[in-house]
Structures are given as C-alpha cells and as structure tokens.
Design a protein around this motif. Structure first.
Motif, PDB file in Angstrom:
ATOM      1  N   GLN A   1       0.831  -1.186   0.000  1.00 23.28           N
ATOM      2  CA  GLN A   1       0.000   0.000   0.000  1.00 23.28           C
ATOM      3  C   GLN A   1       0.876   1.251   0.000  1.00 23.28           C
ATOM      4  N   PRO A   2       0.516   2.245  -0.820  1.00 25.47           N
ATOM      5  CA  PRO A   2       1.277   3.501  -0.810  1.00 25.47           C
ATOM      6  C   PRO A   2       1.166   4.188   0.554  1.00 25.47           C
ATOM      7  N   ILE A   3       2.239   4.840   0.955  1.00 28.97           N
ATOM      8  CA  ILE A   3       2.214   5.579   2.220  1.00 28.97           C
ATOM      9  C   ILE A   3       2.115   7.079   1.986  1.00 28.97           C
ATOM     10  N   GLY A   4       2.128   7.497   0.720  1.00 30.02           N
ATOM     11  CA  GLY A   4       2.015   8.918   0.418  1.00 30.02           C
ATOM     12  C   GLY A   4       2.271   9.180  -1.046  1.00 30.02           C
ATOM     13  N   ALA A   5       2.297  10.449  -1.395  1.00 31.09           N
ATOM     14  CA  ALA A   5       2.554  10.875  -2.773  1.00 31.09           C
ATOM     15  C   ALA A   5       3.391  12.146  -2.749  1.00 31.09           C
ATOM     16  N   TYR A  33      13.882  13.066   0.300  1.00 26.32           N
ATOM     17  CA  TYR A  33      13.456  11.665   0.366  1.00 26.32           C
ATOM     18  C   TYR A  33      14.464  10.816  -0.392  1.00 26.32           C
ATOM     19  N   PHE A  35      15.641   7.008  -1.872  1.00 27.21           N
ATOM     20  CA  PHE A  35      15.089   5.747  -2.350  1.00 27.21           C
ATOM     21  C   PHE A  35      16.228   4.829  -2.761  1.00 27.21           C
ATOM     22  N   TRP A  46      14.945   5.016 -12.813  1.00 30.09           N
ATOM     23  CA  TRP A  46      14.053   5.816 -11.970  1.00 30.09           C
ATOM     24  C   TRP A  46      14.390   7.296 -12.082  1.00 30.09           C
TER      25      TRP A  46
END
Length: 96
Positions: A1-5, A33, A35, A46
C-alpha cells in the motif's frame, strides 16, 4: 500500500550512491526523500523517468512543441482552447 505521494514540482532528482537516489524540493531543501533500488541500472531508470515526469519538464516540452507547430503552421495550437495567452505557457516565464 502507498504511504504517500510527492508532487514533482520544483524538485531536484539526484543520484546519491550507486543504487540510491533522492528527491528534494527547491523551496524546502530540508525536505529530502531517499530511495534505494535493487541495482544501479534500476536507479538510473528511476532518475530519468522522474526527471521526464516533472511539471517543469512537461511545461518546457509543451512550449517547445507549441513553438514548433506555430513555426510550421503559422497558428498557435493552444488558441483553440482559449489558453494561448496564459503566462505559464509562455517561453520567458517561470525560469529557474
């Protein structure tokens, strides 16, 4: 599940390490952020995809193609949509 955008507007995409990249925001440099990818190749994919997806990249592309179409046809392609005079779609605005 995504935790944000994250909205990719006024952001900087930076390759940090071999398989790590970051997204930071010009107006809020403390917001960063990081990754981690499975490989350096995946990291590069990416980084390139995110740079192409940014609002500023898309805006510059629109301006470029708008000008090219106008040179070829003599008409502003945005005129039919009633947005030909909007400042955000003019070449000289919103420079970094």
């Amino acid at each position: 599940q995504p935790i944000g955008a994250l909205l990719l507007e006024h952001c900087r995409i930076t390759k940090e390490e071999e398989n790590v990249f970051s997204i930071s925001f010009i107006e809020e440099p403390e917001r960063k952020y990081c990754f981690e990818c499975a490989s350096e190749e995946q990291c590069q994919e990416w980084v390139e995809a995110l740079k192409r997806a940014s609002y500023e990249f898309l805006r510059r592309s629109l301006i470029f193609y708008r000008n090219e179409i106008q040179k070829m046809t003599g008409k502003d392609p945005l005129e039919q949509f009633g947005i030909s005079e909007e400042a955000r779609f003019q070449l000289g605005t919103h420079q970094q």
